[in-house]
Design a protein around this motif. Sequence first.
Motif, PDB file in Angstrom:
ATOM      1  N   LEU A   1      70.274   3.540  36.893  1.00 34.49           N
ATOM      2  CA  LEU A   1      69.955   4.699  37.734  1.00 34.49           C
ATOM      3  C   LEU A   1      70.640   5.961  37.213  1.00 34.49           C
ATOM      4  O   LEU A   1      70.038   7.041  37.151  1.00 34.49           O
ATOM      5  CB  LEU A   1      70.378   4.419  39.179  1.00 34.49           C
ATOM      6  N   TRP A   2      71.933   5.837  36.835  1.00 35.44           N
ATOM      7  CA  TRP A   2      72.664   7.006  36.318  1.00 35.44           C
ATOM      8  C   TRP A   2      72.054   7.507  35.020  1.00 35.44           C
ATOM      9  O   TRP A   2      71.923   8.714  34.806  1.00 35.44           O
ATOM     10  CB  TRP A   2      74.122   6.617  36.085  1.00 35.44           C
ATOM     11  N   GLU A   3      71.664   6.569  34.141  1.00 30.86           N
ATOM     12  CA  GLU A   3      71.071   6.973  32.869  1.00 30.86           C
ATOM     13  C   GLU A   3      69.754   7.697  33.093  1.00 30.86           C
ATOM     14  O   GLU A   3      69.461   8.703  32.433  1.00 30.86           O
ATOM     15  CB  GLU A   3      70.863   5.740  31.992  1.00 30.86           C
ATOM     16  N   LYS A   4      68.979   7.203  34.039  1.00 28.40           N
ATOM     17  CA  LYS A   4      67.704   7.855  34.345  1.00 28.40           C
ATOM     18  C   LYS A   4      67.932   9.270  34.870  1.00 28.40           C
ATOM     19  O   LYS A   4      67.285  10.236  34.422  1.00 28.40           O
ATOM     20  CB  LYS A   4      66.946   7.010  35.360  1.00 28.40           C
ATOM     21  N   ASP A   5      68.880   9.399  35.806  1.00 33.59           N
ATOM     22  CA  ASP A   5      69.189  10.729  36.350  1.00 33.59           C
ATOM     23  C   ASP A   5      69.780  11.646  35.278  1.00 33.59           C
ATOM     24  O   ASP A   5      69.481  12.854  35.239  1.00 33.59           O
ATOM     25  CB  ASP A   5      70.167  10.601  37.515  1.00 33.59           C
ATOM     26  N   GLU A   6      70.621  11.077  34.411  1.00 35.50           N
ATOM     27  CA  GLU A   6      71.249  11.885  33.370  1.00 35.50           C
ATOM     28  C   GLU A   6      70.217  12.393  32.370  1.00 35.50           C
ATOM     29  O   GLU A   6      70.250  13.567  31.966  1.00 35.50           O
ATOM     30  CB  GLU A   6      72.315  11.053  32.649  1.00 35.50           C
TER      31      GLU A   6
END
Length: 305
Positions: free
Chosen positions: A220-225
């Motif tokens: 999720l963090w990678e997608k948002d980043e």
Amino acid sequence: MSRFLIATKERLQRGLRFGQMLIHNTVSQRMAAKATPPGSAKAVKATPPPPPSTKPPPKCPGGDKNMKRKPGYFASGGQHAVLSDCPKPEGDFMKAWSAKNSRYNLILVSGILAAGGTLGFALSSGVLCLNWTIPEYPYNEDEMEEFEIEEERRREEKEAREERHQDAVEARELGIRRRRAKEAMEREVDLMQRDMDGGITDAELDELQRLAAEREAFELWEKDELKRLEEQEKEREKIRKEKAKVKAERDKEREKKRKEKEAQLEKEEAEREKAREKARKEREKAEKEKQKEKEKADKEARKAG
């Protein structure tokens, strides 16, 4: 103290008596020399010096060792100086010291105030300049424009360096988190394989669940980043386009001013050339008139002759 004064008085009196004797002897000798006529100096025979005296020299008072002296007195009769004859302090020391110190402090404060007032008056009146700031230099418009262009270039370079630094920091953080996620994935796969083969302990099961939760959170963090980086790049591109547009308009305005300035200079040069041509024609006209007047005067002179 009184003994010192008495001894000093006696010494002065003896010195005065000795000086009077010297003065008396010197004056009498000079008067005798003046009374003798100059011609009689040859007639007078030189008197031989008196024979040496056989009398013993006078003894110093108190030189006799057998003579009894009074305690506290010299052989000549003078009295010894003792510590009681030294000057003694009188009055309160702290009171006198405080009075002197107060006076010195008053002098110090008045000097500081006078120096500060003088410096302040000199600075306020403009007589003294400490060069705290850079004085303004009388630059012309072209130089000011060049300074603005250079300042703009430096500002753009600074912003570009900051963007590159920020991108490097974000890329480093993303790489570190991806590496850790990869290591966690390998550990998770190992635990899952062991679970399928023969089972795992409760601690390993908790670790497997934690790794799965961390993997989902990282995804999720990678997608948002990535989404944030993409939006950031779009925003930067938009800012770059706006800056390019502003720069193009500014360059266009500068080019327009430059052309207007060149046209103004050409116009002024044409006016100066026209004025020079007009002055040249006037000089030629004046020279022709002078030539005609000269020819006319020559003709009149020939007719008169």
